[in-house]
Design a protein around this motif. Structure first.
Motif, PDB file in Angstrom:
ATOM      1  N   GLN A  18       0.750  -1.315  -0.193  1.00  0.00           N
ATOM      2  CA  GLN A  18      -0.135   0.175  -0.089  1.00  0.00           C
ATOM      3  C   GLN A  18       0.850   1.165  -0.063  1.00  0.00           C
ATOM      4  N   VAL A  19       0.487   2.066  -0.680  1.00  0.00           N
ATOM      5  CA  VAL A  19       1.174   3.399  -1.015  1.00  0.00           C
ATOM      6  C   VAL A  19       0.353   4.504  -0.680  1.00  0.00           C
ATOM      7  N   LYS A  20       0.503   5.223   0.243  1.00  0.00           N
ATOM      8  CA  LYS A  20      -0.489   6.415   0.650  1.00  0.00           C
ATOM      9  C   LYS A  20      -0.039   7.618   0.012  1.00  0.00           C
ATOM     10  N   GLN A  21      -1.014   8.337  -0.971  1.00  0.00           N
ATOM     11  CA  GLN A  21      -0.273   9.430  -1.540  1.00  0.00           C
ATOM     12  C   GLN A  21      -0.053  10.574  -0.711  1.00  0.00           C
ATOM     13  N   THR A  22      -0.871  10.763   0.331  1.00  0.00           N
ATOM     14  CA  THR A  22      -0.503  11.782   1.430  1.00  0.00           C
ATOM     15  C   THR A  22       0.737  11.891   1.970  1.00  0.00           C
ATOM     16  N   LEU A  66       5.103   5.753  -9.505  1.00  0.00           N
ATOM     17  CA  LEU A  66       4.417   6.752 -10.301  1.00  0.00           C
ATOM     18  C   LEU A  66       2.987   7.258  -9.958  1.00  0.00           C
ATOM     19  N   GLU A  67       2.379   6.358  -9.166  1.00  0.00           N
ATOM     20  CA  GLU A  67       1.045   6.867  -8.422  1.00  0.00           C
ATOM     21  C   GLU A  67       1.266   7.854  -7.405  1.00  0.00           C
ATOM     22  N   VAL A  68       2.499   7.812  -6.874  1.00  0.00           N
ATOM     23  CA  VAL A  68       2.790   9.099  -5.759  1.00  0.00           C
ATOM     24  C   VAL A  68       3.018   9.929  -6.324  1.00  0.00           C
ATOM     25  N   GLY A 105      15.814   7.671  -9.017  1.00  0.00           N
ATOM     26  CA  GLY A 105      15.079   7.997 -10.082  1.00  0.00           C
ATOM     27  C   GLY A 105      14.335   9.216 -10.579  1.00  0.00           C
ATOM     28  N   ASP A 106      13.407   9.376 -11.278  1.00  0.00           N
ATOM     29  CA  ASP A 106      12.611  10.720 -11.415  1.00  0.00           C
ATOM     30  C   ASP A 106      11.247  10.015 -12.314  1.00  0.00           C
ATOM     31  N   VAL A 107      10.374  10.957 -12.395  1.00  0.00           N
ATOM     32  CA  VAL A 107       9.226  10.562 -12.811  1.00  0.00           C
ATOM     33  C   VAL A 107       9.371  10.124 -14.484  1.00  0.00           C
ATOM     34  N   ASP A 108       9.968  10.717 -15.349  1.00  0.00           N
ATOM     35  CA  ASP A 108      10.251  10.396 -16.699  1.00  0.00           C
ATOM     36  C   ASP A 108      11.247   9.139 -16.943  1.00  0.00           C
ATOM     37  N   SER A 109      12.088   9.128 -15.950  1.00  0.00           N
ATOM     38  CA  SER A 109      12.941   8.046 -16.112  1.00  0.00           C
ATOM     39  C   SER A 109      12.282   6.634 -15.733  1.00  0.00           C
TER      40      SER A 109
END
Length: 201
Positions: A18-22, A66-68, A105-109
């Protein structure tokens, strides 16, 4: 055609983490512990090493990252990431080491790395022997949605289990990405253009 996408929406999340975006953090458990290559390996082989998972763990890790961090990122999946970062992250996955996407990492990579993983599968998500059937269904039943859905369900039932699970998991995620299209500009149509070459070969 968006109605056909409903075929792939899972009844519940396949993610075991589980990954919480908050929190804006990815849980520490998202470290790949197993050894051996991860890229260019048949899905069935990867899943033999992860019998408790429905999709390869590295896919879960990248998607949850990526969801976060990526849902509101402009041009996510369309803009190419750093070649060097992609190479380094791929090498870590293939060596079975810990992969820290948050710090390395980063989002685009990471988005580019996910597409690369799909493109390097020896057998595409949609295997060659089923591609003709899918294309024929869309061509012959483009207007008749009910008949399209019926034929697609039949074809999807022919997908190998590992492929079906991965497709279902990714489509659910991409639907989520598209709900942020007002911000990231990645509509379902744009995502289909980007992922078409990754799903088919």
């Amino acid at each position: 055609k968006s109605s056909c996408v409903s075929l792939f929406i899972p009844q519940k999340s396949f993610s075991s983490i589980q990954v919480k975006q908050t929190t804006n953090k990815v849980t520490p458990d998202l470290q790949l512990q197993k050894g051996g290559s991860a890229f260019g390996v048949p899905l069935e082989t990867l899943m033999q090493d992860e019998p408790q998972c429905r999709v390869p763990f590295l896919v879960t890790q990248m998607v949850e990252y990526l969801e976060v961090f990526g849902l509101e990122h402009v041009g996510v999946f369309r803009i190419n990431g750093s070649t060097q970062k992609i190479k380094e992250l791929k090498q870590k996955y293939n060596q079975g080491g810990d992969v820290d996407l948050v710090n390395d990492g980063d989002v685009d990579s990471v988005a580019s790395l996910l597409k690369l993983f799909l493109k390097e599968l020896p057998v595409a998500v949609f295997p060659d022997h089923l591609c003709a059937g899918f294309l024929k269904t869309f061509q012959e039943h483009e207007v008749n949605t009910i008949e399209c859905l019926k034929n697609l369900r039949q074809l999807l039932s022919c997908l190998p289990k590992a492929h079906h699970n991965l497709l279902q998991f990714l489509v659910a995620f991409l639907l989520k990405v598209s709900t942020y299209s007002a911000v990231n500009f990645m509509t379902l149509e744009n995502l289909a253009i980007v992922f078409g070459p990754a799903f088919f070969k």
